[in-house]
Write a protein that holds these residues in place. Structure first.
Motif, mmCIF file in Angstrom:
data_model
loop_
_atom_site.group_PDB
_atom_site.id
_atom_site.type_symbol
_atom_site.label_atom_id
_atom_site.label_comp_id
_atom_site.label_asym_id
_atom_site.label_seq_id
_atom_site.Cartn_x
_atom_site.Cartn_y
_atom_site.Cartn_z
ATOM 1 N N PRO A 211 0.814 -1.223 0.000
ATOM 2 C CA PRO A 211 0.000 0.000 0.000
ATOM 3 C C PRO A 211 0.848 1.273 0.000
ATOM 4 C CG PRO A 211 -0.838 -1.581 1.605
ATOM 5 C CD PRO A 211 0.490 -2.092 1.149
ATOM 6 N N GLU A 212 2.029 1.213 0.607
ATOM 7 C CA GLU A 212 2.904 2.388 0.632
ATOM 8 C C GLU A 212 3.445 2.696 -0.751
ATOM 9 O OE1 GLU A 212 4.482 5.657 2.488
ATOM 10 O OE2 GLU A 212 3.192 4.130 3.409
ATOM 11 N N ILE A 213 3.793 1.654 -1.515
ATOM 12 C CA ILE A 213 4.238 1.865 -2.905
ATOM 13 C C ILE A 213 3.113 2.493 -3.717
ATOM 14 C CG2 ILE A 213 4.930 0.710 -5.039
ATOM 15 C CD1 ILE A 213 6.404 -1.353 -3.332
ATOM 16 N N GLU A 214 1.893 1.942 -3.549
ATOM 17 C CA GLU A 214 0.740 2.477 -4.283
ATOM 18 C C GLU A 214 0.495 3.939 -3.927
ATOM 19 O OE1 GLU A 214 -3.181 3.695 -5.256
ATOM 20 O OE2 GLU A 214 -2.547 3.348 -3.179
ATOM 21 N N LYS A 215 0.607 4.269 -2.651
ATOM 22 C CA LYS A 215 0.395 5.640 -2.186
ATOM 23 C C LYS A 215 1.430 6.595 -2.789
ATOM 24 C CE LYS A 215 0.630 8.342 2.101
ATOM 25 N NZ LYS A 215 0.829 8.251 3.576
ATOM 26 N N ARG A 216 2.690 6.173 -2.796
ATOM 27 C CA ARG A 216 3.755 7.043 -3.292
ATOM 28 C C ARG A 216 3.770 7.155 -4.815
ATOM 29 N NH1 ARG A 216 8.785 6.908 0.882
ATOM 30 N NH2 ARG A 216 7.560 6.617 2.792
ATOM 31 N N MET A 217 3.112 6.218 -5.486
ATOM 32 C CA MET A 217 3.044 6.266 -6.941
ATOM 33 C C MET A 217 1.911 7.159 -7.446
ATOM 34 S SD MET A 217 5.258 4.934 -8.916
ATOM 35 C CE MET A 217 4.207 5.042 -10.367
ATOM 36 N N ARG A 218 0.962 7.506 -6.589
ATOM 37 C CA ARG A 218 -0.208 8.262 -7.054
ATOM 38 C C ARG A 218 0.143 9.542 -7.789
ATOM 39 N NH1 ARG A 218 -3.660 7.628 -1.481
ATOM 40 N NH2 ARG A 218 -3.896 5.352 -1.594
ATOM 41 N N PRO A 219 1.109 10.344 -7.297
ATOM 42 C CA PRO A 219 1.431 11.572 -8.043
ATOM 43 C C PRO A 219 2.038 11.302 -9.424
ATOM 44 C CG PRO A 219 2.228 11.694 -5.769
ATOM 45 C CD PRO A 219 1.831 10.280 -6.004
ATOM 46 N N ASN A 220 2.453 10.048 -9.673
ATOM 47 C CA ASN A 220 3.085 9.698 -10.945
ATOM 48 C C ASN A 220 2.130 9.020 -11.923
ATOM 49 O OD1 ASN A 220 5.247 10.519 -9.417
ATOM 50 N ND2 ASN A 220 6.571 8.806 -9.925
ATOM 51 N N HIS A 221 0.842 8.978 -11.587
ATOM 52 C CA HIS A 221 -0.090 8.272 -12.460
ATOM 53 C C HIS A 221 -0.182 8.909 -13.841
ATOM 54 C CE1 HIS A 221 -2.623 5.831 -9.352
ATOM 55 N NE2 HIS A 221 -1.329 5.573 -9.282
ATOM 56 N N GLY A 222 -0.054 10.220 -13.916
ATOM 57 C CA GLY A 222 -0.079 10.882 -15.212
ATOM 58 C C GLY A 222 -1.485 11.028 -15.775
ATOM 59 N N PRO A 223 -1.593 11.518 -17.010
ATOM 60 C CA PRO A 223 -2.899 11.795 -17.618
ATOM 61 C C PRO A 223 -3.644 10.524 -17.990
ATOM 62 C CG PRO A 223 -1.157 12.136 -19.223
ATOM 63 C CD PRO A 223 -0.481 11.883 -17.914
ATOM 64 N N ARG A 224 -4.958 10.641 -18.063
ATOM 65 C CA ARG A 224 -5.819 9.554 -18.509
ATOM 66 C C ARG A 224 -6.832 10.113 -19.501
ATOM 67 N NH1 ARG A 224 -2.270 7.127 -16.416
ATOM 68 N NH2 ARG A 224 -2.392 5.463 -14.857
ATOM 69 N N SER A 225 -7.279 9.265 -20.404
ATOM 70 C CA SER A 225 -8.321 9.650 -21.350
ATOM 71 C C SER A 225 -9.623 9.920 -20.606
ATOM 72 C CB SER A 225 -8.515 8.531 -22.378
ATOM 73 O OG SER A 225 -9.723 8.692 -23.081
ATOM 74 N N GLY A 226 -10.477 10.748 -21.190
ATOM 75 C CA GLY A 226 -11.769 11.051 -20.583
ATOM 76 C C GLY A 226 -12.802 9.962 -20.803
#
Length: 232
Positions: free
Chosen positions: A56-71
């Motif tokens: 869960p800590e890896i997932e939490k720290r990766m959130r700012p790196n998710h980047g753009p997504r299609s609408g």
């Protein structure tokens, strides 16, 4: 690091085990055997505790790196066995198959659909949907209307029900469940959520569905290490 305080193994070993388990979908016993062949004696139950704490800590720290997504969002549920019972795993991807959000739930009603869509909207607050494609579950229209009434979802969002458009998500369910299979089911919702979250984030990294930070060396190992302040 305080996050790893009182752990008798080096941080690099802990993160390696968590990364390999969440990346390859192997059993804890098999992973312990692999580590033993590399000169590291670690109990499968210890690796389990590491995954529950640090995935869960890896997932939490990766959130700012998710980047753009299609609408164009594709939303669906699949089944996961927890404590001997089937539970519902809500998942959403964009039209390119990039993960938006996932959520494990004991129910498949309007409340669960609402909570999941709200979580997805929060995760992608900078990239709101223009359309949401679901199956014909009656809970989704009600959840969407509630979100629109609360001002959390634009009024002009198109809600579509198309099995064909959701094929990309159905195929992705299968790939994820192949990783879940070696676990032989989860004992609790908490452990299931932590583990599946680790699977999801490692699949996202592996498929290149995240944004690399500036000046960051490429590569999965260095990315994970940098998230925990270990990279040079």
């Amino acid at each position: 690091m305080s996050l790893f305080k009182r752990r008798r193994f080096p941080v690099e070993i802990i993160l390696l085990c968590v990364r390999w388990y969440c990346k390859y979908g192997i059993s804890y016993r098999d992973l312990a055997e692999m580590m033993s062949e590399r000169g590291v004696s670690v109990n499968p139950s210890t690796i389990f505790r590491w995954v529950q704490r640090y995935a869960p800590e890896i997932e939490k720290r990766m959130r700012p790196n998710h980047g753009p997504r299609s609408g164009s969002w594709r939303v669906d549920e699949t089944y996961v066995r927890v404590g001997g019972h089937w539970r519902y795993l809500f998942r959403a991807v964009d039209k390119h198959g990039r993960l938006i959000a996932s959520m494990l739930s004991g129910r498949r009603d309007t409340g669960a659909a609402y909570r999941f869509l709200r979580k997805a909207l929060k995760a992608m607050s900078d990239y709101p949907p223009s359309s949401i494609t679901t199956d014909k579950l009656a809970s989704y229209p009600k959840a969407i209307r509630r979100l629109q009434d609360e001002g959390l979802l634009p009024q002009d969002v198109e809600h579509r029900t198309s099995k064909y458009l959701n094929n990309i998500l159905e195929a992705d369910h299968g790939a994820l469940k192949r990783m879940i299979r070696p676990t032989r089911g989860f004992q609790t919702m908490k452990t299931a959520s932590a583990t599946i979250g680790g699977f999801e984030v490692m699949r996202m990294i592996r498929r290149g569905h995240c944004v690399q930070r500036k000046r960051q060396a490429t590569g999965e190992v260095r990315l994970i290490n940098q998230l925990f302040g270990l990279a040079a």
